[in-house]
Structure formats: structure tokens, C-alpha cells
Design a protein around this motif. Structure first.
Motif, PDB file in Angstrom:
ATOM      1  N   LEU A  13      -7.331 -48.070   0.700  1.00  0.00           N
ATOM      2  CA  LEU A  13      -6.026 -47.977   0.066  1.00  0.00           C
ATOM      3  C   LEU A  13      -5.482 -46.567   0.254  1.00  0.00           C
ATOM      4  CD1 LEU A  13      -6.732 -49.830  -3.294  1.00  0.00           C
ATOM      5  CD2 LEU A  13      -5.423 -50.695  -1.335  1.00  0.00           C
ATOM      6  N   THR A  14      -4.221 -46.473   0.616  1.00  0.00           N
ATOM      7  CA  THR A  14      -3.603 -45.171   0.877  1.00  0.00           C
ATOM      8  C   THR A  14      -3.727 -44.239  -0.322  1.00  0.00           C
ATOM      9  OG1 THR A  14      -2.078 -46.100   2.500  1.00  0.00           O
ATOM     10  CG2 THR A  14      -1.413 -44.046   1.443  1.00  0.00           C
ATOM     11  N   ALA A  15      -3.505 -44.752  -1.526  1.00  0.00           N
ATOM     12  CA  ALA A  15      -3.581 -43.904  -2.717  1.00  0.00           C
ATOM     13  C   ALA A  15      -4.991 -43.353  -2.924  1.00  0.00           C
ATOM     14  CB  ALA A  15      -3.128 -44.685  -3.951  1.00  0.00           C
ATOM     15  N   LYS A  16      -5.999 -44.152  -2.628  1.00  0.00           N
ATOM     16  CA  LYS A  16      -7.381 -43.676  -2.755  1.00  0.00           C
ATOM     17  C   LYS A  16      -7.670 -42.595  -1.717  1.00  0.00           C
ATOM     18  CE  LYS A  16     -10.659 -46.681  -3.504  1.00  0.00           C
ATOM     19  NZ  LYS A  16     -11.472 -47.929  -3.387  1.00  0.00           N
ATOM     20  N   PHE A  55       0.745 -35.800  -3.018  1.00  0.00           N
ATOM     21  CA  PHE A  55       2.023 -36.333  -2.570  1.00  0.00           C
ATOM     22  C   PHE A  55       1.819 -37.263  -1.379  1.00  0.00           C
ATOM     23  CE2 PHE A  55       2.599 -32.168  -4.378  1.00  0.00           C
ATOM     24  CZ  PHE A  55       3.600 -32.382  -5.307  1.00  0.00           C
ATOM     25  N   LEU A  56       2.623 -38.302  -1.336  1.00  0.00           N
ATOM     26  CA  LEU A  56       2.715 -39.158  -0.158  1.00  0.00           C
ATOM     27  C   LEU A  56       4.080 -38.894   0.449  1.00  0.00           C
ATOM     28  CD1 LEU A  56       1.285 -42.496  -1.594  1.00  0.00           C
ATOM     29  CD2 LEU A  56       0.124 -40.837  -0.128  1.00  0.00           C
ATOM     30  N   ILE A  87       5.892 -50.175  -2.524  1.00  0.00           N
ATOM     31  CA  ILE A  87       4.605 -49.567  -2.191  1.00  0.00           C
ATOM     32  C   ILE A  87       4.359 -48.322  -3.050  1.00  0.00           C
ATOM     33  CG2 ILE A  87       3.325 -48.337  -0.377  1.00  0.00           C
ATOM     34  CD1 ILE A  87       4.578 -50.282   1.620  1.00  0.00           C
ATOM     35  N   SER A  88       5.402 -47.526  -3.260  1.00  0.00           N
ATOM     36  CA  SER A  88       5.218 -46.305  -4.054  1.00  0.00           C
ATOM     37  C   SER A  88       4.813 -46.635  -5.488  1.00  0.00           C
ATOM     38  CB  SER A  88       6.480 -45.438  -4.026  1.00  0.00           C
ATOM     39  OG  SER A  88       7.524 -46.031  -4.771  1.00  0.00           O
ATOM     40  N   GLN A  89       5.340 -47.717  -6.035  1.00  0.00           N
ATOM     41  CA  GLN A  89       4.973 -48.121  -7.402  1.00  0.00           C
ATOM     42  C   GLN A  89       3.501 -48.530  -7.474  1.00  0.00           C
ATOM     43  OE1 GLN A  89       7.083 -47.504  -9.816  1.00  0.00           O
ATOM     44  NE2 GLN A  89       8.614 -46.909  -8.296  1.00  0.00           N
ATOM     45  N   VAL A  90       3.047 -49.269  -6.476  1.00  0.00           N
ATOM     46  CA  VAL A  90       1.644 -49.685  -6.435  1.00  0.00           C
ATOM     47  C   VAL A  90       0.733 -48.477  -6.256  1.00  0.00           C
ATOM     48  CG1 VAL A  90      -0.066 -51.030  -5.142  1.00  0.00           C
ATOM     49  CG2 VAL A  90       2.188 -52.010  -5.637  1.00  0.00           C
ATOM     50  N   VAL A 144      -0.193 -39.280  -8.112  1.00  0.00           N
ATOM     51  CA  VAL A 144       0.461 -39.171  -6.814  1.00  0.00           C
ATOM     52  C   VAL A 144       1.968 -39.402  -6.940  1.00  0.00           C
ATOM     53  CG1 VAL A 144       0.285 -41.581  -5.985  1.00  0.00           C
ATOM     54  CG2 VAL A 144       0.157 -39.694  -4.352  1.00  0.00           C
ATOM     55  N   GLU A 145       2.729 -38.598  -6.228  1.00  0.00           N
ATOM     56  CA  GLU A 145       4.180 -38.745  -6.155  1.00  0.00           C
ATOM     57  C   GLU A 145       4.556 -39.042  -4.715  1.00  0.00           C
ATOM     58  OE1 GLU A 145       6.396 -38.809  -8.476  1.00  0.00           O
ATOM     59  OE2 GLU A 145       5.229 -38.056 -10.167  1.00  0.00           O
TER      60      GLU A 145
END
Length: 154
Positions: free
Chosen positions: A73-76, A85-86, A102-105, A113-114
Motif C-alpha cells: 500500500l502506498t501509504a504504508k 507527504f504524497l 485515493i488520498s482519503q484512503v 500523511v498529506e
């Protein structure tokens, strides 16, 4: 405190539009990590190893840029890399609708993460990886859309 952004995507291929987002992102962040995500539902047109090398070569003289590949997962990945930040580019409202969800997930997975959206530079907005793949597949020269030369074998 270092401000690190992860710029995720399949980058198949990495275009001048992507390059523009990275270079502009470096004005905001100390480090931009270009994260080539592996999507098990998609077969790559350009091999991951080739694209990683071409992107690294394109930024070899630029400090603050790193290239990784990942299958998570990108956030991980952002959390594991220390990126708070993404970084994402938006060409149009369709991109916004997709990226907003996607940003909400990503925030649900990694609360700190922002997502930072940069509007694509107007002269680069028509460029997409899928269009470049189609042009290349049918023998058209795509060099003007890429920040690196493709090897002749491709």
C-alpha cells in the motif's frame, strides 16, 4: 525536520510531465522519492528494472531525488520511508476525482500523511503514459515526451 514526499505511480513510462512534477516538488520538499508501484492487475509495457534505471539516470545530477519500487500500500510505503507527504500531479478534473478518493484512503491507512496536488504545466497536460505506450507500440518516436532516451531495443 526533513520534508520528504513520495511520488507514487506505475510510471510505465515516466514522462516529461512526471519529471516536471518532481522538479517542482523539489521546491517544496527536501527529498522526493519516486516510488514505482507494482500493480498485480496490470502487465507492464516497459520492464520495471529498465524504468527504474532510466529514471535514476534522468535525475543522476539532481540532489534530493531517489527511486524505489514497491509492492505494498502506498501509504504504508510512505510511512516506512519517512515520507509525510504524497506528491501527485493533476492534468484535469478526471484526475482530481480519481486522486481525491485515493488520498482519503491513504489518510485512513496513515493518518499523518498529506497529499499535495500540483497542477500539471499546461504544455505537458496532454501527455499520458498510456498515449505514449500506444504511440510506441505502433512504431512512433516518443523521445519528445520522455526525459531520457529509450534504448533501441525498445
Amino acid at each position: 525536520m526533513q520534508r520528504t514526499a513520495l511520488f507514487p505511480g506505475s510510471f510505465d513510462p515516466f514522462t516529461k510531465g512526471h519529471e516536471d512534477i518532481v522538479l517542482r516538488g523539489l521546491r517544496l520538499f527536501d527529498e522526493v522519492i519516486i516510488g514505482i508501484g507494482r500493480n498485480t492487475r496490470k502487465e507492464r509495457y516497459f520492464p520495471l528494472e529498465l524504468m527504474t534505471q532510466l529514471i535514476e539516470d534522468a535525475f543522476r545530477d539532481q540532489t534530493g531525488v531517489r527511486v524505489i519500487s514497491y509492492d505494498d500500500l502506498t501509504a504504508k510505503v510512505a510511512r516506512n520511508e519517512g515520507a509525510r507527504f504524497l506528491l501527485r500531479g493533476l492534468r484535469n478534473t478526471t484526475d482530481f476525482e480519481y486522486e481525491n478518493g485515493i488520498s482519503q484512503v491513504n489518510r485512513a491507512v496513515y493518518e499523518e500523511v498529506e497529499t499535495v496536488f500540483l497542477i500539471t504545466s499546461p504544455h505537458l497536460a496532454p501527455i499520458s503514459s498510456s498515449i505514449i505506450r500506444d504511440l510506441h507500440r505502433y512504431g512512433q518516436n516518443v523521445d519528445e515526451f520522455l526525459p531520457y532516451p529509450l534504448p533501441s531495443a525498445y
